[in-house]
Scaffold this active site. Sequence first.
Site, PDB file in Angstrom:
ATOM      1  N   CYS A 331      -4.767  38.550 -71.519  1.00 30.93           N
ATOM      2  CA  CYS A 331      -5.057  37.931 -70.225  1.00 30.93           C
ATOM      3  C   CYS A 331      -6.032  38.800 -69.424  1.00 30.93           C
ATOM      4  CB  CYS A 331      -3.762  37.665 -69.482  1.00 30.93           C
ATOM      5  SG  CYS A 331      -3.931  36.458 -68.137  1.00 30.93           S
ATOM      6  N   HIS A 431      -0.017  34.716 -73.412  1.00 33.03           N
ATOM      7  CA  HIS A 431       1.194  35.496 -73.166  1.00 33.03           C
ATOM      8  C   HIS A 431       2.269  35.059 -74.163  1.00 33.03           C
ATOM      9  CE1 HIS A 431      -0.088  37.496 -69.534  1.00 33.03           C
ATOM     10  NE2 HIS A 431      -0.497  36.352 -69.026  1.00 33.03           N
TER      11      HIS A 431
END
Length: 491
Positions: A331, A431
Amino acid sequence: MPALMVVGCTSHAGKSLITAAICRLLRRQGWRVAPFKGQNMALNAYVTASGGEIGYAQAFQAWAAGVEPTIEMNPILLKPQGDMTSQVVLKGRAVGRTLAERYYQDYFEVGWEAICEALEQLQADYDWIVCEGAGSPAEINLKHRDLTNLRVAKHLQAPTLLLVDIDRGGSFAHLIGTLELLDPDERSLIRGFVFNKFRGRRELLQSGLDWLEERTGIPVLGVIPWIDRAFPSEDSLDLMERRRRKTQAEVTIAVIRLPRIANFTDFDPLESEPSVQVRYVGLQDELGYPDAVILPGSKTTISDLLDLQRSGLAQAIRDYAAAGGTVLGICGGFQMMGQHILDLEGTEGIEGQFEGLHLFPTQTWFTAEKTLRQRQTTARSPQAGLPITGYEIHQGQTRLDSDSEEFLPIFDDPKLGLCDRNGNLWGTYLHGIFDNGAWRRAWLNSLRHRRGLKALPTSIGHYQAQRDDLIDALADAVEPYLNLSPLLTAL
């Protein structure tokens, strides 16, 4: 409908885990249970099936209850961004940023309305609600605008457990002081005390327990021992305590402890691997030469990138990569690995173009729109054909500058991440990537191969099964020491 509440004398008393344990214990009795936290402040988040964002702790509690996480379980999530500002996530959606001094003026009424709506929905869908408070219910300067503690208990008329961390010392003073600061109608909701994180023999504590019950008229319903297991943390401060060395570890992974690190629950599966030592490296620490470096997610990617550069750790990571080291970004960490990050609208509070680590030929543009979704895809690297699940939480889009054959997509959807052909550089928006057991082992095996170590078997399941075993172990550890019968009988 039946509801229980768990509040604590302080932060870090163990409310989240005790709430999860109660959810699992009630589930074992055949009840359909929902966890609830009206307002959570955390940087660990989870995306529900509906595409809403909630605190990871409430997702963990939902799994403990054996149900799917929903936005009603955490209608308000505050994500700190530094400088006394937070992003406000209301009913699963980011609705803006606010200063601490403005939050209650701007969001108190709408926040309480969202809490009541969520509770109404949960009451319709479940047999039990197990509520968790935040911090302390007795903060005098905040009580009039406290959305998440005994205001919720009063709304539900929920009997409440008051939890104290006895390991910190001063537990009797904490309990008596908290009671003294509560209003009479709030105090009447406290139906039991629970001492958490107790080390020692209960008989040495018994005289104090007897005194407490006589003084307050409230029973002690639990003295829970210290549980020496690695459960998910909500606060990055907890990472500083994760220094346990594994004697059998063969691979060391350095996770950069960014000032505003987010979603560090991504690394729980790595920490569960007996052969892996996860080391959290602060900006002032020496990087050393681990087998891999991971740049995690961040709530304020640009600020953390600038701090990384000022500290000299960014250059250390570049030197490590140039020497053939493995670097993986998730991310915000993935965004940092590129050439530049552009935030022309000041989405994170700082406008401009910012130099990345120049490990990937990518550019990232920040926009006000936030990507929130669960994902299912298939891996191409390091082992093709593996089914992958995870979730995205990010602002900004990343684009490869050229069609360079040096970089390959990690997944069938090339926007989810890329790696170089040598398997040294990895970046993904996904994630929960390490929750995928076969993929995790395949990636670890690429590190082990360089060390001349035998490959680990990749025919293992999703981390969800290990997490469920962990929750069972938590409930098993709590059950003998927590007497819920008086509350359950009354309800």
